[in-house]
Scaffold this motif. Structure first.
Motif, PDB file in Angstrom:
ATOM      1  N   ASN A 173       8.659  -6.969   5.328  1.00  0.00           N
ATOM      2  CA  ASN A 173       9.995  -6.473   4.988  1.00  0.00           C
ATOM      3  C   ASN A 173      11.065  -7.546   5.210  1.00  0.00           C
ATOM      4  N   GLY A 174      10.652  -8.811   5.056  1.00  0.00           N
ATOM      5  CA  GLY A 174      11.604  -9.900   5.177  1.00  0.00           C
ATOM      6  C   GLY A 174      12.193 -10.252   3.830  1.00  0.00           C
ATOM      7  N   GLU A 175      11.467 -11.035   3.030  1.00  0.00           N
ATOM      8  CA  GLU A 175      11.956 -11.437   1.711  1.00  0.00           C
ATOM      9  C   GLU A 175      11.666 -10.391   0.637  1.00  0.00           C
ATOM     10  N   ALA A 176      11.027  -9.312   1.018  1.00  0.00           N
ATOM     11  CA  ALA A 176      10.781  -8.193   0.094  1.00  0.00           C
ATOM     12  C   ALA A 176      10.629  -6.927   0.919  1.00  0.00           C
ATOM     13  N   ASN A 177      10.933  -5.804   0.317  1.00  0.00           N
ATOM     14  CA  ASN A 177      10.761  -4.530   1.003  1.00  0.00           C
ATOM     15  C   ASN A 177       9.305  -4.099   0.825  1.00  0.00           C
ATOM     16  N   ASP A 178       8.447  -4.585   1.693  1.00  0.00           N
ATOM     17  CA  ASP A 178       7.016  -4.344   1.551  1.00  0.00           C
ATOM     18  C   ASP A 178       6.650  -2.876   1.714  1.00  0.00           C
ATOM     19  N   ASP A 179       7.380  -2.174   2.563  1.00  0.00           N
ATOM     20  CA  ASP A 179       7.114  -0.743   2.715  1.00  0.00           C
ATOM     21  C   ASP A 179       7.336  -0.014   1.391  1.00  0.00           C
ATOM     22  N   GLU A 180       8.450  -0.334   0.747  1.00  0.00           N
ATOM     23  CA  GLU A 180       8.772   0.334  -0.519  1.00  0.00           C
ATOM     24  C   GLU A 180       7.835  -0.098  -1.643  1.00  0.00           C
ATOM     25  N   LEU A 181       7.502  -1.369  -1.693  1.00  0.00           N
ATOM     26  CA  LEU A 181       6.638  -1.891  -2.749  1.00  0.00           C
ATOM     27  C   LEU A 181       5.167  -1.615  -2.489  1.00  0.00           C
ATOM     28  N   ASP A 182       4.830  -1.223  -1.267  1.00  0.00           N
ATOM     29  CA  ASP A 182       3.441  -0.990  -0.849  1.00  0.00           C
ATOM     30  C   ASP A 182       2.625  -2.280  -0.911  1.00  0.00           C
ATOM     31  N   PHE A 183       3.246  -3.366  -0.453  1.00  0.00           N
ATOM     32  CA  PHE A 183       2.586  -4.662  -0.390  1.00  0.00           C
ATOM     33  C   PHE A 183       2.059  -4.907   1.024  1.00  0.00           C
ATOM     34  N   VAL A 184       1.218  -5.922   1.145  1.00  0.00           N
ATOM     35  CA  VAL A 184       0.683  -6.394   2.422  1.00  0.00           C
ATOM     36  C   VAL A 184       1.215  -7.808   2.635  1.00  0.00           C
ATOM     37  N   THR A 186     -13.802  -4.457   0.523  1.00  0.00           N
ATOM     38  CA  THR A 186     -15.151  -3.878   0.609  1.00  0.00           C
ATOM     39  C   THR A 186     -15.164  -2.659   1.518  1.00  0.00           C
ATOM     40  N   LYS A 187     -14.057  -2.464   2.272  1.00  0.00           N
ATOM     41  CA  LYS A 187     -13.969  -1.346   3.210  1.00  0.00           C
ATOM     42  C   LYS A 187     -13.003  -0.258   2.754  1.00  0.00           C
ATOM     43  N   THR A 188     -11.864  -0.670   2.155  1.00  0.00           N
ATOM     44  CA  THR A 188     -10.809   0.301   1.841  1.00  0.00           C
ATOM     45  C   THR A 188      -9.824  -0.302   0.844  1.00  0.00           C
ATOM     46  N   ARG A 189      -9.035   0.589   0.198  1.00  0.00           N
ATOM     47  CA  ARG A 189      -7.892   0.145  -0.606  1.00  0.00           C
ATOM     48  C   ARG A 189      -6.586   0.654  -0.024  1.00  0.00           C
ATOM     49  N   ASP A 190      -6.665   1.202   1.171  1.00  0.00           N
ATOM     50  CA  ASP A 190      -5.480   1.689   1.879  1.00  0.00           C
ATOM     51  C   ASP A 190      -4.689   0.489   2.390  1.00  0.00           C
ATOM     52  N   THR A 191      -3.487   0.294   1.868  1.00  0.00           N
ATOM     53  CA  THR A 191      -2.712  -0.899   2.229  1.00  0.00           C
ATOM     54  C   THR A 191      -2.298  -0.920   3.698  1.00  0.00           C
ATOM     55  N   ARG A 192      -2.125   0.242   4.297  1.00  0.00           N
ATOM     56  CA  ARG A 192      -1.782   0.262   5.717  1.00  0.00           C
ATOM     57  C   ARG A 192      -2.950  -0.232   6.556  1.00  0.00           C
ATOM     58  N   ALA A 193      -4.151   0.190   6.179  1.00  0.00           N
ATOM     59  CA  ALA A 193      -5.340  -0.280   6.901  1.00  0.00           C
ATOM     60  C   ALA A 193      -5.557  -1.772   6.674  1.00  0.00           C
ATOM     61  N   ILE A 194      -5.317  -2.222   5.454  1.00  0.00           N
ATOM     62  CA  ILE A 194      -5.487  -3.649   5.148  1.00  0.00           C
ATOM     63  C   ILE A 194      -4.461  -4.480   5.896  1.00  0.00           C
ATOM     64  N   GLN A 195      -3.218  -3.982   5.983  1.00  0.00           N
ATOM     65  CA  GLN A 195      -2.201  -4.710   6.741  1.00  0.00           C
ATOM     66  C   GLN A 195      -2.636  -4.879   8.199  1.00  0.00           C
ATOM     67  N   GLN A 196      -3.207  -3.841   8.763  1.00  0.00           N
ATOM     68  CA  GLN A 196      -3.666  -3.944  10.150  1.00  0.00           C
ATOM     69  C   GLN A 196      -4.766  -4.983  10.298  1.00  0.00           C
ATOM     70  N   MET A 197      -5.621  -5.111   9.277  1.00  0.00           N
ATOM     71  CA  MET A 197      -6.654  -6.140   9.307  1.00  0.00           C
ATOM     72  C   MET A 197      -6.040  -7.538   9.348  1.00  0.00           C
ATOM     73  N   PHE A 198      -4.961  -7.736   8.605  1.00  0.00           N
ATOM     74  CA  PHE A 198      -4.301  -9.040   8.610  1.00  0.00           C
ATOM     75  C   PHE A 198      -3.667  -9.347   9.968  1.00  0.00           C
ATOM     76  N   TYR A 199      -3.299  -8.312  10.706  1.00  0.00           N
ATOM     77  CA  TYR A 199      -2.771  -8.549  12.039  1.00  0.00           C
ATOM     78  C   TYR A 199      -3.877  -8.656  13.098  1.00  0.00           C
ATOM     79  N   THR A 200      -5.095  -8.321  12.707  1.00  0.00           N
ATOM     80  CA  THR A 200      -6.225  -8.322  13.645  1.00  0.00           C
ATOM     81  C   THR A 200      -7.077  -9.575  13.538  1.00  0.00           C
ATOM     82  N   TYR A 201      -7.259 -10.032  12.277  1.00  0.00           N
ATOM     83  CA  TYR A 201      -8.188 -11.160  12.051  1.00  0.00           C
ATOM     84  C   TYR A 201      -7.463 -12.432  11.642  1.00  0.00           C
TER      85      TYR A 201
END
Length: 361
Positions: free
Chosen positions: A316-327, A346-361
């Motif tokens: 949500n810095g240079e784009a409103n990622d929440d609104e756009l549903d981006f990661v 390979t696990k999900t298409r849920d962007t919230r879950a994918i975002q958490q993966m980017f903060y985990t790995y």
């Protein structure tokens, strides 16, 4: 009581130390060497040039694994080494299919009790990508070390032999256990997540520019000074054992006067994920924002990354990622963001879950 009596325990301990020291040294000398398997994939480390002074314009992936091992007889002093030719390619030609084959072979070997560690010889152009992929899918704490060289094997200043020697030492080191996939070149040990190729031709090309290397090679030993806090290997949720292919994901590179042509082409070709390598903090140019928004509405997962190469891409810095549903990619560069996105899909298409993966790995 005589003061000499107080010295008896110390004298006894010193005498005991003198008696046991030769025994400890003998046991250490007789300690079995680690068993290290070398998986060869080609690259400059296996390259040949027209002359001993050819360091550019050479041919990669010409020398086989047995010849690589034979060229470094000192390996026999630090490990029981065996070799296997998995591929024979220049690393710019590395594909998803190659990664899956390599990962499955690595996991099969690490499951064997007679394998203590693995070294993978590899071209430097995509070492960082192969390393990060394996960092996410290897299912063992045993060391996996990727090594290459910046000069071909025929050069008078070839760096391949010493790099290979150091890589074998690290792969057989108990200190490397549990530290994830490692990249060893130029007497430096880097972690797979943070390392990148930073120069086209110099020997010190591999850097972890923000967070730093993990350690050094010195005196035939690996010296570690830090560890990555991000999950890897056994701690990840990714399993490629049954995968025959990875999801279609590509990188779209931004620049001044960028158009939507690349985005539309990838979406029309069937990509289900896109990494947008934006300028600055992953900024979206006005002319591509509609294309990315339309792609997301069609189900394509969009990850905002940055071409800068350092820094956190702020949600949500240079784009409103929440609104756009981006990661957002956090600190991953575009090419590594692509790898994590493929595995995430390979696990999900849920962007919230994918975002958490980017903060985990």
């Amino acid at each position: 009581m005589s003061p000499h009596l107080y010295r008896l325990p110390a004298l006894f301990l010193y005498a005991l130390f003198l008696a046991l020291a030769p025994l400890a040294a003998a046991q250490q000398a007789a300690a079995p060497l680690p068993n290290v398997r070398i998986l060869a994939t080609g690259g400059t480390i296996a390259g040949t040039g027209a002359s001993s002074t050819t360091t550019i314009g050479y041919t990669a992936a010409k020398v086989g694994v047995e010849a690589l091992i034979a060229a470094v007889p000192e390996l026999k002093k630090v490990a029981n080494v065996s070799g296997e030719q998995v591929f024979q390619i220049a690393s710019e030609s590395m594909t998803n299919a190659h990664w899956l084959t390599l990962a499955k072979r690595v996991n099969a070997l690490l499951a064997q009790p007679d394998v203590d560690g693995i070294v993978i010889t590899h071209g430097t152009d995509t070492i960082e990508e192969t390393a990060y992929f394996l960092n996410l899918v290897v299912k063992s704490r045993k060391p996996v070390v990727i090594v290459g060289s910046m000069r071909p094997s025929t050069a008078i200043s070839a760096d391949g032999p010493i790099n290979l020697y150091n890589a074998v030492i690290v792969a057989g080191s108990k200190d490397a256990v549990g530290k994830g996939v490692l990249v060893v070149l130029n007497d430096q040990i880097n972690g797979a997540r943070d390392v990148t190729k930073a120069n086209t031709s110099t020997l010190d090309t591999f850097r972890s520019p923000e967070l730093g290397l993990l350690g050094y090679m010195q005196d035939n030993r690996a010296h570690f000074y830090r560890m990555s806090t991000r999950r890897h290997t056994l701690e990840t949720e990714f399993d490629v054992s049954a995968l025959e292919q990875l999801p279609a994901v590509d990188v779209v590179y931004s620049h001044a006067n960028v158009s939507r042509v690349g985005i539309d082409a990838f979406v029309n070709a069937g990509d289900i994920g896109l990494v947008y390598a934006g300028v600055g903090d992953g900024s979206l140019a006005a002319q591509v924002r509609p294309a990315l928004t339309e792609a997301r509405r069609k189900g394509v997962v969009i990850v905002r990354s940055s071409r800068v190469g350092q820094g956190i891409v702020a949600r949500n810095g240079e784009a409103n990622d929440d609104e756009l549903d981006f990661v957002v990619s956090d600190t991953l560069n575009p090419q590594k963001a692509r790898i994590l996105l493929m595995l995430a899909l390979t696990k999900t298409r849920d962007t919230r879950a994918i975002q958490q993966m980017f903060y985990t790995y």
